[in-house]
Enzyme design. Sequence first.
Site, short mmCIF file in Angstrom:
data_model
loop_
_atom_site.label_atom_id
_atom_site.label_comp_id
_atom_site.label_asym_id
_atom_site.label_seq_id
_atom_site.Cartn_x
_atom_site.Cartn_y
_atom_site.Cartn_z
N GLU A 442 0.99 -1.20 0.06
CA GLU A 442 0.04 -0.06 0.13
C GLU A 442 0.68 1.22 0.18
OE1 GLU A 442 -2.52 1.21 -0.90
OE2 GLU A 442 -3.03 -0.82 -1.25
C1 LIG Z 1 2.67 -9.65 0.04
C2 LIG Z 1 2.28 -8.54 -0.81
C3 LIG Z 1 1.20 -8.16 -1.14
C4 LIG Z 1 0.79 -7.09 -1.74
N1 LIG Z 1 -0.52 -6.86 -2.44
C5 LIG Z 1 -0.58 -6.10 -3.41
C6 LIG Z 1 -1.89 -6.02 -4.15
O1 LIG Z 1 -3.10 -6.59 -3.47
N2 LIG Z 1 -2.15 -5.08 -5.20
C7 LIG Z 1 -1.18 -4.61 -5.81
O2 LIG Z 1 -1.30 -3.93 -6.88
N3 LIG Z 1 0.12 -4.45 -5.22
C8 LIG Z 1 0.27 -5.27 -4.06
N4 LIG Z 1 1.82 -5.59 -3.59
C9 LIG Z 1 2.75 -4.74 -4.13
C10 LIG Z 1 3.07 -3.67 -3.04
O3 LIG Z 1 2.11 -2.48 -2.95
C11 LIG Z 1 4.51 -3.08 -3.67
O4 LIG Z 1 5.47 -4.38 -3.21
C12 LIG Z 1 5.21 -1.74 -2.96
O5 LIG Z 1 4.07 -0.77 -3.35
C13 LIG Z 1 6.34 -1.35 -3.30
O6 LIG Z 1 6.35 -1.58 -4.63
P1 LIG Z 1 7.80 -2.50 -4.94
O7 LIG Z 1 7.68 -3.60 -4.31
O8 LIG Z 1 7.87 -2.61 -6.55
O9 LIG Z 1 9.12 -1.59 -4.71
P2 LIG Z 1 9.80 -0.37 -5.45
O10 LIG Z 1 8.81 0.59 -6.05
O11 LIG Z 1 10.79 -0.81 -6.48
O12 LIG Z 1 10.63 0.19 -4.11
C14 LIG Z 1 11.87 -0.19 -3.58
C15 LIG Z 1 12.36 0.79 -2.69
O13 LIG Z 1 12.65 2.03 -3.36
C16 LIG Z 1 11.92 3.00 -2.50
N5 LIG Z 1 11.41 4.03 -3.42
C17 LIG Z 1 10.63 3.78 -4.73
N6 LIG Z 1 10.71 4.66 -5.57
C18 LIG Z 1 10.84 5.99 -4.42
C19 LIG Z 1 10.88 7.30 -4.68
N7 LIG Z 1 10.29 7.80 -5.57
N8 LIG Z 1 11.18 7.86 -3.52
C20 LIG Z 1 11.80 7.34 -2.33
N9 LIG Z 1 11.96 5.95 -2.37
C21 LIG Z 1 11.47 5.06 -3.11
C22 LIG Z 1 10.75 2.41 -1.89
O14 LIG Z 1 10.31 3.05 -0.60
C23 LIG Z 1 11.34 0.96 -1.51
O15 LIG Z 1 12.07 1.16 -0.18
C24 LIG Z 1 1.73 -6.55 -2.63
C25 LIG Z 1 3.30 -6.77 -2.18
C26 LIG Z 1 3.51 -7.85 -1.09
C27 LIG Z 1 4.85 -8.09 -0.91
#
Ligand SMILES: Cc1cc2nc3c(=O)[nH]c(=O)nc-3n(C[C@H](O)[C@H](O)[C@H](O)COP(=O)(O)OP(=O)(O)OC[C@H]3O[C@@H](n4cnc5c(N)ncnc54)[C@H](O)[C@@H]3O)c2cc1C
Length: 593
Positions: A442
């Site tokens: 989220e």
């Molecule tokens: C168990 C689980 C359930 C989930 N359920 C859902 C769901 O139901 N629907 C759905 O759509 N998604 C879902 N997700 C996805 C989840 O919302 C994302 O994993 C999350 O939003 C982070 O995206 P990412 O994993 O691609 O990390 P990334 O976006 O790659 O981020 C990696 C790191 O970089 C940091 N970062 C990235 N961009 C910036 C920025 N602009 N400024 C500062 N820091 C930054 C982040 O804070 C993080 O620490 C789920 C994930 C998991 C693991």
Amino acid sequence: MPQYTAPLRDMHFVLFDLLKVQDELKSLPRYADVDRETIEAVLEEGAKFASQVIQPLNQVGDREGCTWHGDGVVTAPPGFKEAYAQFVEAGWPSVSCDPDFGGQGLPAIVNNRLYEMWNSANQAWLMYPGLSHSAYECLHAFGTDEQKQVYLTKIVSGEWTGTMCLTEPHCGTDLGILKTKAEPNGDGSFALSGTKIFISAGEHDLAPNILHLVLARLPDAPAGTKGISLFLVPKFIPDASGQPGERNAIQAGSIEHKMGIHGNATCVINLDGARGWLIGEPHKGLAAMFVMMNSARLGVGMQSLGQAEAAHQNAVAYAKDRLQGRAPTGAAQPAKAADPIIVHPDVRRMLLTSRAYTEAGRAFTTWTALLIDREHAHPDPAVREEADELMALLTPVVKAFITDNAWETTTLCQQVFGGHGYIAEWGMDQFVRDSRINMIYEGTNGIQALDLLGRKVLMDGGKKFGRFATLIQAFLEEHAANAAMAEFTGPLAKLLADTVALTKDLGARAQANPDEVGAASVPYLRIIGHLAYAWMWARMAAVSLQHGGEGFYGTKLATARFYFAWLLPETAHQFRAARAGAATLMAIAADDF
Ligand SMILES: Cc1cc2nc3c(=O)[nH]c(=O)nc-3n(C[C@H](O)[C@H](O)[C@H](O)COP(=O)(O)OP(=O)(O)OC[C@H]3O[C@@H](n4cnc5c(N)ncnc54)[C@H](O)[C@@H]3O)c2cc1C
């Protein structure tokens, strides 16, 4: 095996002593008939459902997990389906939904406390109906009349469940680069193709149909977030009678193996020309999805609050039972081989940390739920606007502050168990593992902090923050002459003044260098979180003093004193960190890491 009993006494304190919702609801015409007895009765039944039906499935769900059957079919852990049937039968999905679509029309404060208990009992299970409720909010706000009749009513009854499909393999935080395509079919529907990952409750056997809310791009979409549209993509397309008909081309390609919430199916979802229908306007899907995301963000805060309360209850029971060492001031139970570990100051530090954060979190989230009720139902537009702005400001705080605190406190509660906390049989590791995701999904907590400082505070020139500060200032003035409150109002007034000064300071720095916002945002969110909790604890202390400060109220006062003495001082460090500046963070070139 962990136990859980819903903290009804404390919920009643927050609802009826602290916030006096029984009086305020009378000024909200839609809820004017909802009295204290009704709220207490609903919470009591919800508490039974928590401890008798879903809590016994929590460890089973963790152990057995979900199963992907290789053909897109996913089954939830044993007992989950039957518990969901009971949930629907009892009418729980519809508690705070609109009566026009089959809802019971109870205020958000009721649903909010129910969600705390059900999360304490079984977060992984509750995610199935929890996401449905967020889908409800979005469809209710943006669905067409037909979509509401066909789909919303099924979500309200709990007959069907919902999902949110945003994330793709290359796109998590940065939704502007998402690739899933939506091509017009020429009949008002669209053909969606692409791959979504990490979709919670994306496939399961709890309900006969699943409504996926999917972000995708139309062929003429501009690049970036301004080119994203939102679609409703049912697993089975409803037939003329509204029942699940043709199987749609949307399938679970696999499920993830993960650290916690094993009972919830986290799916790869493949769309292969799946039929979908636009929700809201073309290219404005992100705004519509934000309604769902904001609801889900508040829900994630409740997940962690629930986990923290359950972990706390078990740590307290263990600390009263486990005999090790003697009280430093002399044996507390000389007849026994040793004293219970609750005599040790350090064990108390751990228990009180979880207690103080959890009880403040309960007060804070009940108050924010009351803001939602004001926003929806207050007759005065100025009050509705104020509630709306406060919710916008505080949603990232509910999400990130509570989930960060719960990570700390579930770990502390595990620590109370010593080595037994690390052994699966006791179940304390599950609270730690399950609550960890709440800081990530989220929108990570880092993103919540950027949202708070960048968008919610600085972009509107501090107007929303000013509203929040005004409320706290009014409380301070109300209690200015109350000597018994000085130990609480003194530190709260200083924190407020320091935060106002910091906010101005950061506004000026951000103009000079945009990296300053990213550097200061996480410490800033911790400070705003503490400002909210210090205000909540001061308010709870005032009410406890008014009630004589004995028994239950005496324990409240003692916990308030612990909060001010032990937890609030974290802000001293966070003020320094917030002002430390971006230069030290950006000094090392990426290649030199
Ligand atoms: C168990 C689980 C359930 C989930 N359920 C859902 C769901 O139901 N629907 C759905 O759509 N998604 C879902 N997700 C996805 C989840 O919302 C994302 O994993 C999350 O939003 C982070 O995206 P990412 O994993 O691609 O990390 P990334 O976006 O790659 O981020 C990696 C790191 O970089 C940091 N970062 C990235 N961009 C910036 C920025 N602009 N400024 C500062 N820091 C930054 C982040 O804070 C993080 O620490 C789920 C994930 C998991 C693991």
